[in-house]
Scaffold this motif. Structure first.
Motif, PDB file in Angstrom:
ATOM      1  N   GLU A   1       4.303   0.824  -7.090  1.00  0.00           N
ATOM      2  CA  GLU A   1       4.216  -0.151  -8.185  1.00  0.00           C
ATOM      3  C   GLU A   1       5.129   0.221  -9.344  1.00  0.00           C
ATOM      4  O   GLU A   1       5.559  -0.647 -10.105  1.00  0.00           O
ATOM      5  CB  GLU A   1       2.768  -0.253  -8.674  1.00  0.00           C
ATOM      6  N   ASN A   2       5.429   1.514  -9.483  1.00  0.00           N
ATOM      7  CA  ASN A   2       6.290   1.966 -10.579  1.00  0.00           C
ATOM      8  C   ASN A   2       7.778   1.841 -10.267  1.00  0.00           C
ATOM      9  O   ASN A   2       8.611   2.121 -11.128  1.00  0.00           O
ATOM     10  CB  ASN A   2       5.964   3.427 -10.933  1.00  0.00           C
ATOM     11  N   ILE A   3       8.108   1.433  -9.044  1.00  0.00           N
ATOM     12  CA  ILE A   3       9.515   1.229  -8.689  1.00  0.00           C
ATOM     13  C   ILE A   3      10.045   0.004  -9.412  1.00  0.00           C
ATOM     14  O   ILE A   3       9.385  -1.030  -9.481  1.00  0.00           O
ATOM     15  CB  ILE A   3       9.678   1.066  -7.162  1.00  0.00           C
ATOM     16  N   ASP A   4      11.238   0.119  -9.961  1.00  0.00           N
ATOM     17  CA  ASP A   4      11.838  -0.985 -10.695  1.00  0.00           C
ATOM     18  C   ASP A   4      11.979  -2.202  -9.784  1.00  0.00           C
ATOM     19  O   ASP A   4      12.499  -2.105  -8.672  1.00  0.00           O
ATOM     20  CB  ASP A   4      13.217  -0.571 -11.211  1.00  0.00           C
ATOM     21  N   GLY A   5      11.505  -3.350 -10.251  1.00  0.00           N
ATOM     22  CA  GLY A   5      11.591  -4.583  -9.473  1.00  0.00           C
ATOM     23  C   GLY A   5      10.328  -4.919  -8.724  1.00  0.00           C
ATOM     24  O   GLY A   5      10.168  -6.045  -8.250  1.00  0.00           O
ATOM     25  N   VAL A   6       9.403  -3.972  -8.595  1.00  0.00           N
ATOM     26  CA  VAL A   6       8.136  -4.197  -7.884  1.00  0.00           C
ATOM     27  C   VAL A   6       7.086  -4.676  -8.876  1.00  0.00           C
ATOM     28  O   VAL A   6       6.811  -4.012  -9.879  1.00  0.00           O
ATOM     29  CB  VAL A   6       7.652  -2.919  -7.170  1.00  0.00           C
ATOM     30  N   MET A   7       6.496  -5.853  -8.597  1.00  0.00           N
ATOM     31  CA  MET A   7       5.470  -6.429  -9.475  1.00  0.00           C
ATOM     32  C   MET A   7       4.073  -5.921  -9.136  1.00  0.00           C
ATOM     33  O   MET A   7       3.172  -5.950  -9.963  1.00  0.00           O
ATOM     34  CB  MET A   7       5.504  -7.955  -9.379  1.00  0.00           C
TER      35      MET A   7
ATOM     36  N   SER B   1      -4.769  -8.374   5.743  1.00  0.00           N
ATOM     37  CA  SER B   1      -4.442  -8.903   7.071  1.00  0.00           C
ATOM     38  C   SER B   1      -3.564  -7.950   7.873  1.00  0.00           C
ATOM     39  O   SER B   1      -2.674  -8.365   8.601  1.00  0.00           O
ATOM     40  CB  SER B   1      -3.746 -10.263   6.937  1.00  0.00           C
ATOM     41  N   GLY B   2      -3.821  -6.636   7.727  1.00  0.00           N
ATOM     42  CA  GLY B   2      -3.068  -5.652   8.490  1.00  0.00           C
ATOM     43  C   GLY B   2      -1.661  -5.433   7.979  1.00  0.00           C
ATOM     44  O   GLY B   2      -0.856  -4.775   8.646  1.00  0.00           O
ATOM     45  N   GLN B   3      -1.339  -5.949   6.805  1.00  0.00           N
ATOM     46  CA  GLN B   3       0.005  -5.816   6.246  1.00  0.00           C
ATOM     47  C   GLN B   3      -0.031  -5.018   4.950  1.00  0.00           C
ATOM     48  O   GLN B   3      -1.003  -5.042   4.209  1.00  0.00           O
ATOM     49  CB  GLN B   3       0.607  -7.193   5.958  1.00  0.00           C
ATOM     50  N   TYR B   4       1.092  -4.337   4.683  1.00  0.00           N
ATOM     51  CA  TYR B   4       1.305  -3.710   3.389  1.00  0.00           C
ATOM     52  C   TYR B   4       2.285  -4.590   2.636  1.00  0.00           C
ATOM     53  O   TYR B   4       3.464  -4.655   2.964  1.00  0.00           O
ATOM     54  CB  TYR B   4       1.855  -2.295   3.544  1.00  0.00           C
ATOM     55  N   GLN B   5       1.781  -5.308   1.637  1.00  0.00           N
ATOM     56  CA  GLN B   5       2.571  -6.335   0.953  1.00  0.00           C
ATOM     57  C   GLN B   5       3.055  -5.806  -0.391  1.00  0.00           C
ATOM     58  O   GLN B   5       2.258  -5.360  -1.216  1.00  0.00           O
ATOM     59  CB  GLN B   5       1.731  -7.590   0.745  1.00  0.00           C
ATOM     60  N   ILE B   6       4.367  -5.882  -0.603  1.00  0.00           N
ATOM     61  CA  ILE B   6       4.971  -5.474  -1.868  1.00  0.00           C
ATOM     62  C   ILE B   6       5.463  -6.731  -2.571  1.00  0.00           C
ATOM     63  O   ILE B   6       6.330  -7.444  -2.063  1.00  0.00           O
ATOM     64  CB  ILE B   6       6.120  -4.474  -1.648  1.00  0.00           C
TER      65      ILE B   6
END
Length: 624
Positions: free
Chosen positions: A46-52, A58-63
């Motif tokens: 979450e602290n990566i620039d550009g990540v909201m 549902s079995g996914q890792y959503q960024i």
């Protein structure tokens, strides 16, 4: 920070290419399927620039990236391993319940096709404009060529779906495309058009497969079972040429005689059923879909409508109401956010709400407005839902149709150009104005800004006197569960960790029993038994949510001992559940306990020094 640097940090954060089974994206999110989803550190990502933000569902890792998600995807895709055929990948693909697996299919096999459909649809919109203005007439070569450009993505939709389905189900991609391609082969199409076709005496159902989706999905699904069986029986020395031959000989007739016709019949039933419902209760359907669409987005169920909308446009040439209802919802969410931006005196909230409102109204991207503003403040969300529902009445009366699949907003209103003249387009413009004005007008007086502050307290210094405030009411909230205390920020679900619906704590239960944390009333009880909403006698509204994604159990392993509107006493048993069986089914049982009416109280005191809690433990104090 550049996109390249952010992409490298994201890839490192999810465990590198070897930990990624697949990656797709929607309008705002990168959707990873990971081999080991315990590797990512949500806070670091979450602290990566550009990540909201991040979300696990549902079995996914959503960024969550926002409008630039396509740029990130283009940078990420070449860095990922393209093998995707390991046993781990196959095992991961089959994890989760039926709904989780359906969502994975939609996101990996249907959503990647949508850009081609959008492009083709907009070309057809442009052609309609050129034709209506007399610049290009129907009997010219120019018209036929432009029409072919716009029609091609729709006509070859079965091929596009087959390609991504084959990747999803881990089968031979060229062979899968070739098998589905038989259904579109010109000579085969001509034979079916004449009727009375037989293959070695077996009748072949006459049908049109261009622009269809379900036949391709069905064929590739069956192929995912046939291919491993063929692989087992073919000798290694002949696999290179004999295996694809045998598979083609088996699957092509199955596709022509059984699977294709079944898929086509299901497609017809689906579109006919939707049209029947719309014809009979059209206005009601639009009002309900528009009014509750924001809640559908919150649960992630909106992805399930993508193939239905695509099939509607492919079969009927338009979508009868779903995309129009989305327009009402999107504009209303944006209008409510703009009202908050105008009214708030908080500079940070003003900037957030203004950007979110513009994104929703013009781009049709509602996540910033929905998650970042309206849901958190609650009343703007209610105002937007009411506005969308009322706008849905107008849309239903005038039967607004969509001719293109794209997230509806001001910049994409061309999706409503079609039919005869510009009447449908004008209705879309009026609908947009109605939704914008109503949501703005409803939110301005309905939402009142409150100063809400969360603070930590220590058990060492907590006395009876600390539980009394000079002004207003102080409500002591006991733990509704026995288990391990957790901070709400550590819950692996952005809805709770970012406090989008309220502030509070979380508990990892060690016993399968929920008790009332105060005297009050049952305000809401989900039919599935996985969540309950309470209101104390002093007006504190509390949500107890048992586990994450447990709604998918549909009530299995949960038993409610109260009903809605029941008056309850502190310590009274509300719900019991089979903790071991729920965990065995693969669900995370960390349970958020959240105060949802934060805009009506002054502050809360959260006891973060706790480790183990029971129903006698004070976990929060709410000061109204």
């Amino acid at each position: 920070m550049s996109i390249d640097k952010s992409v490298n940090e994201i890839l490192k954060g999810v465990g590198g290419p070897k930990n990624v089974n697949s990656l797709v994206h929607c309008y705002t999110r990168l959707r990873f399927t990971l081999k080991d989803d315990s590797i990512p550190d949500d806070k670091k990502i979450e602290n990566i620039d550009g990540v909201m933000g991040v979300n696990r569902a549902s079995g996914q890792y959503q960024i969550i990236i926002g409008n630039d998600v396509a740029d990130y995807f283009k940078k990420l895709e070449p860095k990922l391993s393209q093998t995707g055929t390991s046993d781990d990948a196959d095992a991961n693909q089959n994890k989760g319940n039926l709904w989780d697996r359906f969502v994975k299919l939609i996101t990996s096999a249907i959503l990647p096709v949508i850009p081609a459909i959008i492009a083709g649809g907009l070309v057809k919109v442009l052609l309609s404009i050129l034709n209506l203005t007399g610049l290009v007439t129907t009997n010219t070569v120019n018209y036929r060529i432009i029409n072919a450009i716009g029609d091609a993505p729709f006509y070859f939709l079965p091929i596009l779906v087959a390609f991504y389905c084959a990747r999803h189900f881990k089968v031979n991609v060229p062979l899968a495309v070739g098998i589905v391609g038989v259904l579109l082969y010109p000579d085969f199409v001509s034979l079916l058009a004449k009727g009375n076709v037989h293959l070695f005496g077996i009748p072949v159902y006459s049908s049109t497969y261009s622009s269809s989706i379900i036949p391709s999905i069905l064929i590739i699904f069956v192929m995912s079972y046939i291919e491993p069986l063929v692989d087992k029986v073919i000798p290694k020395m002949t696999k290179a040429f004999l295996e694809p031959l045998v598979e083609l000989i088996i699957m092509a007739p199955l596709a022509i005689i059984i699977l294709g016709p079944i898929g086509n019949i299901l497609s017809v039933w689906l579109t006919s059923g939707i049209q029947f419902v719309y014809d009979k209760v059209g206005i009601v359907a639009v009002v309900l879909f528009a009014g509750f669409y924001a809640l559908i987005v919150l649960t992630g169920l909106h992805q399930g409508f993508a193939p239905i909308i695509l099939q509607n446009i492919a079969t009927m040439g338009f979508d009868p109401f779903m995309m129009a209802a989305c327009l009402a919802s999107n504009i209303s969410q944006g209008g409510a956010a703009l009202a908050v931006a105008l009214k708030t005196k908080n500079p940070k909230l003003k900037a957030t709400a203004l950007g979110a409102g513009i994104s929703a109204i013009f781009g049709g991207v509602t996540e910033p407005a929905l998650f970042g503003v309206n849901l958190r403040l609650k009343k703007p969300l209610y105002s937007a839902m009411l506005s969308a529902g009322i706008t849905g009445i107008f849309i239903g009366i005038f039967k607004l149709k969509s001719y293109v699949v794209v997230s509806p907003g001001v910049l994409s209103l061309g999706m409503f150009i079609g039919g005869k003249g510009f009447a449908n387009f004008i209705i879309a413009i009026i609908s947009t104005i109605i939704a914008l004005i109503l949501s703005f007008v409803f939110t301005l007086p309905f939402w009142k800004e409150e100063n809400v502050v969360a603070k930590d307290i220590s058990t060492k210094n907590m006395t009876d006197e600390d539980q009394i405030t000079v002004k207003g009411i102080s409500e002591t909230i006991a733990s509704p569960l026995v288990g391990k205390f957790e901070n709400l920020e550590d819950v692996p679900d952005v809805t709770f960790s970012k406090k989008l619906i309220g502030d509070g704590i979380a508990i990892e239960p060690t016993e399968g029993k929920v008790v009332a944390p105060f005297d009050g009333v049952v305000e809401s009880l989900f039919p599935t038994g996985h969540a309950i909403g309470l209101k104390s006698n002093d007006g504190i509204e509390l949500l107890i949510h048992l586990g994450l994604e447990t709604v998918n159990l549909k009530g299995k392993y949960f038993e409610a001992h109260v009903k809605q509107d029941d008056v309850v006493k502190k310590g009274q048993v509300l719900i019991t559940f089979d903790l071991d069986k729920i965990k065995a089914a693969g669900y995370n049982m960390i349970s958020p306990v959240v105060i949802t009416n934060m805009n009506e109280i002054k502050d809360i005191e959260v006891n973060k020094d706790l480790k183990e809690v029971d129903d006698e433990t004070t976990v929060m104090i709410a000061n109204a």
